[in-house]
Design a protein around this motif. Sequence first.
Motif, PDB file in Angstrom:
ATOM      1  N   GLU A   1      46.734  14.996  50.813  1.00 50.85           N
ATOM      2  CA  GLU A   1      47.224  16.345  51.127  1.00 50.85           C
ATOM      3  C   GLU A   1      48.557  16.203  51.859  1.00 50.85           C
ATOM      4  O   GLU A   1      48.659  15.448  52.843  1.00 50.85           O
ATOM      5  N   LEU A   2      49.568  16.898  51.377  1.00 49.56           N
ATOM      6  CA  LEU A   2      50.868  16.872  52.047  1.00 49.56           C
ATOM      7  C   LEU A   2      50.822  17.819  53.242  1.00 49.56           C
ATOM      8  O   LEU A   2      50.472  18.984  53.096  1.00 49.56           O
TER       9      LEU A   2
ATOM     10  N   CYS B   1      57.525   7.905  55.763  1.00 45.37           N
ATOM     11  CA  CYS B   1      56.260   8.549  55.391  1.00 45.37           C
ATOM     12  C   CYS B   1      55.080   7.918  56.144  1.00 45.37           C
ATOM     13  O   CYS B   1      54.989   6.694  56.246  1.00 45.37           O
ATOM     14  N   ILE B   2      54.203   8.757  56.677  1.00 53.47           N
ATOM     15  CA  ILE B   2      52.976   8.274  57.318  1.00 53.47           C
ATOM     16  C   ILE B   2      51.788   8.877  56.573  1.00 53.47           C
ATOM     17  O   ILE B   2      51.739  10.098  56.355  1.00 53.47           O
ATOM     18  N   VAL B   3      50.847   8.008  56.189  1.00 55.31           N
ATOM     19  CA  VAL B   3      49.628   8.485  55.532  1.00 55.31           C
ATOM     20  C   VAL B   3      48.456   8.264  56.492  1.00 55.31           C
ATOM     21  O   VAL B   3      48.199   7.129  56.900  1.00 55.31           O
TER      22      VAL B   3
ATOM     23  N   LYS C   1      41.990  11.886  58.494  1.00 61.11           N
ATOM     24  CA  LYS C   1      42.474  12.215  59.845  1.00 61.11           C
ATOM     25  C   LYS C   1      43.604  13.228  59.730  1.00 61.11           C
ATOM     26  O   LYS C   1      44.397  13.188  58.791  1.00 61.11           O
ATOM     27  N   GLN C   2      43.655  14.116  60.708  1.00 62.66           N
ATOM     28  CA  GLN C   2      44.675  15.170  60.700  1.00 62.66           C
ATOM     29  C   GLN C   2      45.543  15.069  61.950  1.00 62.66           C
ATOM     30  O   GLN C   2      45.013  14.986  63.057  1.00 62.66           O
ATOM     31  N   PRO C   3      46.863  15.105  61.775  1.00 59.73           N
ATOM     32  CA  PRO C   3      47.741  15.069  62.948  1.00 59.73           C
ATOM     33  C   PRO C   3      47.687  16.387  63.721  1.00 59.73           C
ATOM     34  O   PRO C   3      47.331  17.420  63.155  1.00 59.73           O
TER      35      PRO C   3
ATOM     36  N   SER D   1      47.620  13.216  54.424  1.00 63.88           N
ATOM     37  CA  SER D   1      46.288  12.783  54.819  1.00 63.88           C
ATOM     38  C   SER D   1      45.456  12.544  53.568  1.00 63.88           C
ATOM     39  O   SER D   1      45.472  13.356  52.639  1.00 63.88           O
ATOM     40  N   THR D   2      44.749  11.411  53.554  1.00 70.73           N
ATOM     41  CA  THR D   2      43.902  11.086  52.403  1.00 70.73           C
ATOM     42  C   THR D   2      42.465  10.848  52.859  1.00 70.73           C
ATOM     43  O   THR D   2      42.238  10.387  53.988  1.00 70.73           O
TER      44      THR D   2
END
Lengths: 116, 141
Positions: free
Chosen positions: A13-14, A67-69, A74-76, A93-94
């Motif tokens: 999810e972007l 880019c950070i995945v 997990k959600q920032p 987030s994956t």
Amino acid sequence: MRIRQIQEVLEAELIVGEGTLDKDVHSACGSDMMSDVLAYVKDQAVLLTGLVNAQVIRTAQMMDMICIVFVRSKQPTEDMIELAAEAGITLMSTEKRMYEACGLLYTAGLGNGVIA
Amino acid sequence: MSEETLCFHFDVDGDDFTSAGQASVQVKKLLRELGVSPEVIRRVSIAMYEGEINMVIHAGGGKADVLVDETSIVIILTDEGPGIPNIKQAMQEGYSTAPDNVRSLGFGAGMGLPNMKRYTDHMEIESAPGKGTTIKMTVEL
């Protein structure tokens, strides 16, 4: 590999940062230990991590990552999203776990940074 | 240092781990505006960032001064924390006195000081228990 493909491969999810989706990257790094990222990373533009705090964004910023995945869904936090937006860093987030996410990207051609 | 030295001063807030790194981000922007090469900017900002994190973890914050002239970038970090009893031991990769909660934040693996040395050309540490710590790092241009 483009950031857009990373999102597709990981079914991620972007969260923020559409601007980098068409940028090309040649390697990635998976770690929850930011000190290791600061010590050993060179020219890896993508960070996969299960760690969620503002220092993840700052570490990526120091290392010129784009880019950070976040793995394991997990959600920032809002603060992190704001920091990332300011720094021009894409967050996604994956649901995949770290091992699987790294393996999928490696198999899809995102290797050790050697450009064929 | 030549006569045309640019000096930048930052206060590092020790109460808030979230804000650690703000000064390094500022320095990164300033150096970019000054036209410093990306590789040098990266080395300076990583070294300073690790220093900032250390000041927040161990010393309740401190001060950072960055001096830029035509030949070098000097970072001076000063704190009034507990000081380092054994500098040689603290310089070893993997040696850490950071509390466990810091490790859960992604730091405290005993890489801070070694990273600061790795990314700079010279590093001097002045410290004694009860007297705080001053670290001077130089990156040649």
